[in-house]
Write a protein that holds these residues in place. Sequence first.
Motif, PDB file in Angstrom:
ATOM      1  N   ILE A  19       0.853  -1.190   0.000  1.00  0.00           N
ATOM      2  CA  ILE A  19       0.000   0.000   0.000  1.00  0.00           C
ATOM      3  C   ILE A  19       0.891   1.243   0.000  1.00  0.00           C
ATOM      4  N   THR A  20       0.356   2.343  -0.529  1.00  0.00           N
ATOM      5  CA  THR A  20       1.146   3.567  -0.634  1.00  0.00           C
ATOM      6  C   THR A  20       0.346   4.713  -0.015  1.00  0.00           C
ATOM      7  N   GLN A  21       1.065   5.762   0.406  1.00  0.00           N
ATOM      8  CA  GLN A  21       0.371   6.851   1.103  1.00  0.00           C
ATOM      9  C   GLN A  21       0.151   8.035   0.174  1.00  0.00           C
ATOM     10  N   CYS A  31      -4.123   9.407   3.425  1.00  0.00           N
ATOM     11  CA  CYS A  31      -4.728   8.062   3.453  1.00  0.00           C
ATOM     12  C   CYS A  31      -3.787   7.081   2.766  1.00  0.00           C
ATOM     13  N   TRP A  32      -3.935   5.811   3.122  1.00  0.00           N
ATOM     14  CA  TRP A  32      -3.239   4.742   2.394  1.00  0.00           C
ATOM     15  C   TRP A  32      -4.146   4.277   1.265  1.00  0.00           C
ATOM     16  N   ARG A 104       4.245   0.631   2.193  1.00  0.00           N
ATOM     17  CA  ARG A 104       4.188  -0.300   3.326  1.00  0.00           C
ATOM     18  C   ARG A 104       3.723  -1.660   2.817  1.00  0.00           C
ATOM     19  N   GLU A 115      -8.048   3.809   7.519  1.00  0.00           N
ATOM     20  CA  GLU A 115      -6.853   4.494   7.001  1.00  0.00           C
ATOM     21  C   GLU A 115      -6.903   4.697   5.483  1.00  0.00           C
ATOM     22  N   PHE A 116      -7.990   4.236   4.843  1.00  0.00           N
ATOM     23  CA  PHE A 116      -8.108   4.284   3.376  1.00  0.00           C
ATOM     24  C   PHE A 116      -9.285   5.182   2.985  1.00  0.00           C
TER      25      PHE A 116
END
Length: 327
Positions: A19-21, A31-32, A104, A115-116
């Motif tokens: 996953i990327t931010q 957000c991820w 991550r 978080e998304f």
Amino acid sequence: MILTVVAGVITDSSGRVLITQRRADVPFAGCWEFPGGKLNPQEAPLAGLARELTEELGITLTAAQPLITVHHDNPLTQRRLWLSVYRVTAYHGQPNGCEGQPLRWCDPQTLDPAEFPPLDRPVIRALQLPNLSLITPEPTGDVAAFVRQLERALQTGIQLVQLRAKSLTDGEFAQLAQQVSGMCQQYSAQLVFNRPLASLQRGTFNAIAHHGWHLTAADLSQLTQRPTAPALLGVSCHTAADLRHAAQVEADYALLSPVQPTRSHPDAQPLGWEQFSQLVATANLPVYALGGVGREHLIHAQQCGAQGIAAIRGLWRDQSQHQATAA
Ligand SMILES: Nc1nc2c([nH]c(=O)n2[C@@H]2O[C@H](COP(=O)(O)OP(=O)(O)OP(=O)(O)O)[C@@H](O)[C@H]2O)c(=O)[nH]1
């Protein structure tokens, strides 16, 4: 206006996903998300995904399969965003944050939808759910034999079990559920109880560890919001309206049936695969095909956009046991 976004789920050898931010100066800042981005005009989805993964991560995509497509309508901007997420099954190179974005690698079971962006919630569920879902047949008398057969089914790799025992009282169900729960934990399978909404809401089975709920379409129609209790909420759906309601109450997945003629509901009109795929395309949550299906239909169901297949007869005994019984 329609905006189409493609994203890729890249997995490492231990099953963790990348996953990327998101940057600080864009919507859903911080957000991820799954790497990807908007399609250019006239661009094919996989070509767009390949371009985005090269721009963002410096990798070359060589193969990907559809995971789930979800959408969101913004009434203010009158914009519909379609997010098509693919499982990346082959690529060259080593993923790097080419635009300076943090990366991550995470166990999919630990992904936190909070978080998304909200649209990722069903995507995360799709990653966390298996592609086979067993519904237990009605237990008939010999409970020990039932539990032994369940163990055989779990040994074939079943990871999601719906305990469905309509003929049992709540007390009898609780006794059976206790044993089934222990066994599912042993095989790391998720367990959902198919019981009337009222019993589940009363907390009748709260003492039994780690179970989710499965609701009939009739019980689903009684819900106005997601109940707080179950970690996992599955629902039975038969129509587009049921699926819409399932997504509104944030069910984790739906079983859509009957896809094909089935012995358990001989009077029900089958949807057929074409109508099944049309319904799945706008469902906004992971959907299993149910009704007259078995493991042999898994690939076709997934080609129709399904998470996988759900079955009683088709998963309770594996093929070799069927042949042994028939012999
Ligand atoms: N890549 C990606 N986008 C997502 C996800 N979930 C989600 O709602 N989106 C939404 O899809 C849209 C993607 O837009 P973007 O601005 O990141 O696309 P892009 O990479 O083409 O950016 P650009 O317009 O700056 O070139 C955003 O509205 C974003 O919030 C996800 O998991 N991955």
